[in-house]
Design an enzyme around this catalytic site. Structure first.
Site, PDB file in Angstrom:
ATOM      1  CG  ASP A 223     -10.490   0.396  -2.845  1.00  0.00           C
ATOM      2  OD1 ASP A 223      -9.988   0.605  -1.732  1.00  0.00           O
ATOM      3  OD2 ASP A 223      -9.850  -0.052  -3.815  1.00  0.00           O
ATOM      4  CD  GLU A 292      -8.973   4.661  -0.482  1.00  0.00           C
ATOM      5  OE1 GLU A 292      -7.984   4.386   0.208  1.00  0.00           O
ATOM      6  OE2 GLU A 292      -9.190   4.105  -1.570  1.00  0.00           O
TER       7      GLU A 292
HETATM    8  C1  GLC Z   1      -7.419   1.368  -1.398  1.00  0.00           C
HETATM    9  C2  GLC Z   1      -7.442   0.497  -0.168  1.00  0.00           C
HETATM   10  C3  GLC Z   1      -6.132  -0.191  -0.023  1.00  0.00           C
HETATM   11  C4  GLC Z   1      -5.908  -1.054  -1.236  1.00  0.00           C
HETATM   12  C5  GLC Z   1      -6.032  -0.231  -2.524  1.00  0.00           C
HETATM   13  C6  GLC Z   1      -6.155  -1.121  -3.714  1.00  0.00           C
HETATM   14  O1  GLC Z   1      -6.544   2.418  -1.303  1.00  0.00           O
HETATM   15  O2  GLC Z   1      -7.761   1.281   0.944  1.00  0.00           O
HETATM   16  O3  GLC Z   1      -6.031  -0.955   1.126  1.00  0.00           O
HETATM   17  O4  GLC Z   1      -4.658  -1.645  -1.179  1.00  0.00           O
HETATM   18  O5  GLC Z   1      -7.186   0.574  -2.517  1.00  0.00           O
HETATM   19  O6  GLC Z   1      -7.414  -1.731  -3.752  1.00  0.00           O
END
Ligand code: GLC
Length: 600
Positions: A223, A292
């Site tokens: 993440d 991500e």
């Molecule tokens: C990422 C997740 C998102 C979350 C953020 C903080 O972008 O996909 O949903 O709010 O991280 O953890």
């Protein structure tokens, strides 16, 4: 143990251990994101859970999906719906317990479905033990987070250490009375950032990875990776000068000191090594990392260099909109493929729990997005609900729960809110779309569930789900697993994606045609545009549901009629097949003749 025994033991040992099995299993797999709160509610409390997921695992086999990645299921106060973790090694009771998780992975394994977990390394919840101890200044936790002194202005008002803004709007610093210092948070104030300059933090997070690996997971979606590390000297960030941006909102600044830090890449590389070592030493299948990272192209590509197999490709999310032309699509596709390392495998992410659903972002074009993900070379990534063309659900300001939206105001919340794309999965036309028996669900079910649901789409001759299934099936063919690719613009507004495989003199093609004109139909001549040759036999494999073509019908490749917004997948075959067939018949006839003469 004597020396000889020791040598024998060691060498036998190395025969048994030391092999990552099933390398590359992920390369042509369809990955599917499960948002657990909204997938299936087993215990009837209005929120999805692990037993719910387990009860629906057969859906993935039916849909042709090979791996699922599950958004956070760990203990959490749910300020950011699981992305604020209070214990990295426990399951939140709302989802179940570790035994439920083990039951899920055991059944997934039986069905041949790989299970990937979400790993959230940038921050913890403010209810995590580490943070509570950090607040109290207890060593070594006192240095686990990013703490700084601020300043005080002439009026005696406390000011944060610098101008950094949170991704969720407002200052990225919160003052803690007890510690008498400010802590940094890239996201909500209940999500304090971990301090990655601290090697103890690095080890803690490696141990978290090892913990879940030992429970048999097949990898991690990592993440918010670019946010992992910030510069230590806390230099103010410059203004982005983007017109019309509210000064409280994240895009107001240019994030040159809080994103894409060099140390991030080193850490990711170490995590990849840890995964490899684990698979190696346990003789298990290759473990996968998916990152991500909303960042620029060069910084995204660097994750490939760290060994990440699937650095999420967000081009269709960030750069393509409903206004994009065929040329924009061609550029987006080719930019990724041309910039990827030669040894890399592409991936195509069409949606996730943070973005509006494809059917809402691209009205009448949801199937087209599925077709692109499935036909372009590499890994396809689907967000739950996209296989049936689910749409966003409007939620009022009063009912908004997403912290990213709640941090704004009634005028701005809709562009920030992620609640609409998190509504429950629509399984059937019964109460709450078959998602839950509860009186209410944590986010309302979309009212279109009576007509838009999986059960109905399985019964219909033509449906988003039938298109999806047909495409995942087609991906098993050599032409899509190994075929060359080409992207062309035909007739101005028509995008053609062509995959080609030649074997034994036979040329097989899968041809995707998309008409980007929203009001005018187009006619395409595949032979004139050198997409298929004149001798090729071309037939319809599938099309977008609105087009309603006859699947399997042979089609004249010189005049393919594409209504406005249509997308169609064609199969074309040419070459020696029919010649080989005739030769075979000739030989067969000769053998029979020979046999008859002999027996006379
Ligand atoms: C990422 C997740 C998102 C979350 C953020 C903080 O972008 O996909 O949903 O709010 O991280 O953890």
């Amino acid at each position: 143990m004597g020396c000889l025994h020791a040598v024998l033991f060691l060498s036998l040992g190395s025969l048994v251990v030391g092999e990552i099995t099933n390398k590359g299993w992920w390369k042509d797999t369809v990955f599917y994101q499960i948002y657990p709160r909204s997938f299936m509610d087993y215990n009837g409390d209005g929120v999805g859970d692990l037993k719910g997921i387990t009860s629906k695992l057969e859906h993935f086999v039916d849909a042709g999906i090979g791996a699922v990645w599950i958004s956070p299921i760990y203990t959490s106060p749910m300020v950011d719906f699981g992305y604020d973790i209070a214990n990295f090694r426990e399951i939140d009771p709302i989802f179940g317990n570790l035994a439920d998780f083990q039951a899920l992975t055991a059944k997934a394994k039986q069905l041949g479905i790989k299970v990937i977990l979400d790993f959230v390394p940038n921050h913890t919840s403010d209810e995590h033990e580490w943070f509570k101890k950090s607040v109290q200044g207890i060593a070594p936790y006192d240095k686990y987070y990013v703490w700084r002194d601020g300043t005080v202005d002439d009026d005696g008002t406390r000011l944060p250490p610098n101008n950094w803004i949170s991704v969720f709007s407002g200052p990225a610093w919160t003052f803690n009375e007890q510690r008498g210092q400010w802590y940094f948070h890239q996201f909500a104030e209940q999500q304090p950032d971990l301090n990655y300059f601290n090697t103890l933090v690095q080890s803690e997070m490696k141990n978290v990875l090892s913990f879940w690996l030992s429970l048999g997971v097949d990898g991690f979606r990592v993440d918010a990776v670019p946010h992992l590390v910030e510069v230590e000297d806390l230099t103010d960030e410059p203004l982005s000068n983007t017109p019309g941006v509210n000064p409280n909102d994240y895009p107001y600044l240019d994030h040159i000191y809080t994103k894409d830090h060099e140390l991030t890449y080193q850490i990711i590389k170490e995590w990849k090594d840890l995964l490899d070592d684990y698979a190696d030493s346990t003789n298990t299948d290759e473990k996968v990392l998916m990152t991500e990272a909303y960042t620029d192209l060069p910084n995204t590509m660097r994750y490939y260099d760290c060994g990440v197999q699937i650095p999420f490709n967000f081009k269709f999310i960030m750069e393509i909109s409903n206004d994009s032309t065929a040329v924009d699509y061609k550029n987006a596709i080719e930019t990724w493929l041309d910039n990827m390392p030669k040894t890399g495998v592409a991936n195509w992410v069409m949606g996730n729990h943070d973005r509006s659903r494809t059917a809402s972002r691209f009205p009448d074009r949801a199937d087209q997005m599925t077709m692109l993900a499935m036909i372009l070379p590499g890994v396809a990534v689907t967000y739950n609900g996209e296989e049936i063309g689910m749409t966003d659900t409007w939620i009022s300001w009063a009912n908004t729960q997403d912290p990213q939206a709640c941090n704004t105001d009634p005028d701005r919340y809709e562009v920030h809110s992620r609640d609409p794309n998190r509504s429950p999965f629509q399984w059937d036309a019964t109460k709450n779309a078959g998602f839950s028996t509860s009186a209410t669900t944590w986010i309302p079910v979309n009212s279109n569930y009576l007509v838009l649901n999986l059960k109905q789409e399985k019964q219909d001759l033509i449906s988003h789900y039938k298109v999806y299934q047909a495409l995942t099936k087609l991906r098993k063919e050599t032409v899509l697993r190994e075929g060359e690719y080409e992207v062309k613009i035909v007739n101005n507004q028509v995008l053609a994606v062509i995959r080609t495989h030649v074997e034994g003199g036979v040329t097989e093609k899968v041809i995707l045609l998309i008409n980007f004109d929203n009001s005018v139909g187009k006619t395409v001549d595949l032979t004139a545009s050198s997409i298929a040759d004149k001798s090729a036999k071309t037939s319809v494999y599938t099309s977008n549901v609105q087009f309603r073509t006859t699947v399997g019908a042979e089609i004249d490749a010189t005049k393919i009629q594409l209504p406005a917004k249509a997308s169609i997948v064609l199969l074309s075959r040419s070459g020696a097949a029919h010649i080989t067939g005739s030769i075979f018949l000739m030989i067969f006839a000769l053998v029979i003749k020979h046999f008859l003469i002999q027996s006379d």
